[in-house]
Design an enzyme around this catalytic site. Structure first.
Site, PDB file in Angstrom:
ATOM      1  N   ASP A   1       7.619  25.525 -30.209  1.00 34.17           N
ATOM      2  CA  ASP A   1       7.140  26.643 -30.307  1.00 34.17           C
ATOM      3  C   ASP A   1       6.167  26.484 -31.498  1.00 34.17           C
ATOM      4  O   ASP A   1       6.599  26.205 -32.744  1.00 34.17           O
ATOM      5  CB  ASP A   1       7.979  27.852 -30.526  1.00 34.17           C
ATOM      6  CG  ASP A   1       7.560  29.036 -30.454  1.00 34.17           C
ATOM      7  OD1 ASP A   1       6.910  29.600 -29.628  1.00 34.17           O
ATOM      8  OD2 ASP A   1       7.901  29.745 -31.500  1.00 34.17           O
TER       9      ASP A   1
ATOM     10  N   GLU B   1       2.782  30.137 -26.257  1.00 36.49           N
ATOM     11  CA  GLU B   1       2.800  29.119 -27.274  1.00 36.49           C
ATOM     12  C   GLU B   1       3.826  28.201 -27.375  1.00 36.49           C
ATOM     13  O   GLU B   1       4.235  27.484 -27.939  1.00 36.49           O
ATOM     14  CB  GLU B   1       2.582  29.801 -28.829  1.00 36.49           C
ATOM     15  CG  GLU B   1       3.675  30.107 -29.586  1.00 36.49           C
ATOM     16  CD  GLU B   1       3.873  31.837 -28.811  1.00 36.49           C
ATOM     17  OE1 GLU B   1       4.764  32.510 -29.357  1.00 36.49           O
ATOM     18  OE2 GLU B   1       3.355  32.260 -27.960  1.00 36.49           O
TER      19      GLU B   1
END
Length: 332
Positions: free
Chosen positions: A218, A262
């Site tokens: 992440d 993301e």
């Protein structure tokens, strides 16, 4: 001997009719050139690919065949002439060389010539027969061969078109499958492909008894990055991070996909927890070395990622866990 004598008589009789000889020779020559025009060397000879339009060359050859057939039909009893079968080859010949429009044109021209041969005797224009009995049989024979060749050509064209359409359809299906499995922004696999690969790898490792590692990656404070730099820069950042993760996976079986936003997910087949930890740490360092400025990050002046991983040996008789459950274990 009888056939040879008849052939000699036919040749001597035909020598007295030069127009018949010239017409027949032109038809045979034009048909031979039309058949051979599929070869690259003959195409260059006919200027089909050397600056002169293929339609001009194809229509010129079609005109030679049509005019020769018409002249022969006038000299061989018009509508009852054995030459009439040859008219069926002209539209197909023209269409193969010059396209569909030429095929339509020469179909109408052939129909006009046949109609003229039918109407001419009723309008006072006599049509005579210059053929001997043997020559009539010969033209009947060649006409049937031409019709047989026409049927084969049509079957070949339709079969070739069917094979071409099948190849195009298969290529389109492969393209659609590829587009459905790839994330449009980053160019790596998408969530749908990850679900399928994860289930396959789980079942394979269950049979082999090997460890399976999964990691969730992440980008830190990515929302703040978008707020500071704009969504266009955010897209460029996602693309750069995705390609860097992909470059760190060197084994053929290693797999990375964009999970959403993301977040990225990595599958490492036959990898224990120590090897997985080293690889994910290497990925984290390589992303930081990209030196993408992140003004609103509280951990680094550059874009960084956080990684969570989990390693397990799938048990027999145990179904694959839901992907969400597995990723929750990874995030912890």
């Amino acid at each position: 001997r009888g056939v040879r004598r008849q052939l000699q008589m036919c040749i001597r009789d035909s020598m007295k009719r030069p127009l018949l000889i010239v017409g027949g020779a032109l038809v045979v020559l034009a048909l031979a050139l039309g058949v051979a025009a599929r070869l690259p060397s003959v195409q260059r000879l006919l200027l089909l690919r050397a600056g002169i339009s293929p339609k001009l060359c194809g229509n010129s050859l079609s005109f030679v065949i049509w005019s020769s057939c018409t002249a022969l039909a006038v000299l061989t009893d018009g509508l009852r002439s054995p030459i009439m079968v040859w008219y069926s080859c002209i539209p197909v010949f023209a269409m193969l060389l010059s396209g569909f429009a030429s095929g339509i044109f020469w179909t109408l021209a052939s129909a006009l010539a046949i109609t003229g041969c039918m109407v001419a005797p009723n309008c006072g224009f006599p049509l005579w027969n210059e053929l001997t009995a043997f020559a009539t049989q010969f033209f009947d024979y060649t006409g049937l061969l031409a019709f047989l060749s026409l049927a084969f050509t049509l079957a070949w064209v339709f079969k070739r078109g069917e094979n071409h359409m099948e190849r195009v359809l298969q290529q389109s299906n492969r393209t659609l499958e590829l587009q459905a499995s790839i994330d449009g922004l980053t160019g790596i696999h998408n969530r749908r492909t990850f679900d399928r690969i994860f289930e396959q790898e789980w079942n394979r490792h269950e049979r082999a008894g090997h460890p399976l590692s999964v990691g969730m990656l992440d980008i830190d404070f990515f929302k703040h990055f978008n707020d500071a730099n704009g969504h266009l820069e955010g897209d460029l950042c996602l693309m750069a991070v995705a390609q860097e993760i992909q470059s760190c996976l060197r084994r053929p079986g290693d797999f990375v996909a964009r999970f959403g936003g993301e977040e990225f997910v990595v599958i490492l087949p036959n990898t224990n927890d120590q090897d997985a930890a080293r690889l994910f740490d290497d990925i984290r360092c390589q992303v930081k070395l990209l030196r993408i400025l992140h003004p609103n990050s509280s951990v680094s002046p550059y874009v960084t990622i956080s990684v969570g991983s989990s390693t397990t040996i799938p048990l027999r008789q145990e179904p694959p866990p839901p992907v969400i459950t597995m990723l929750r274990c990874v995030s912890r």
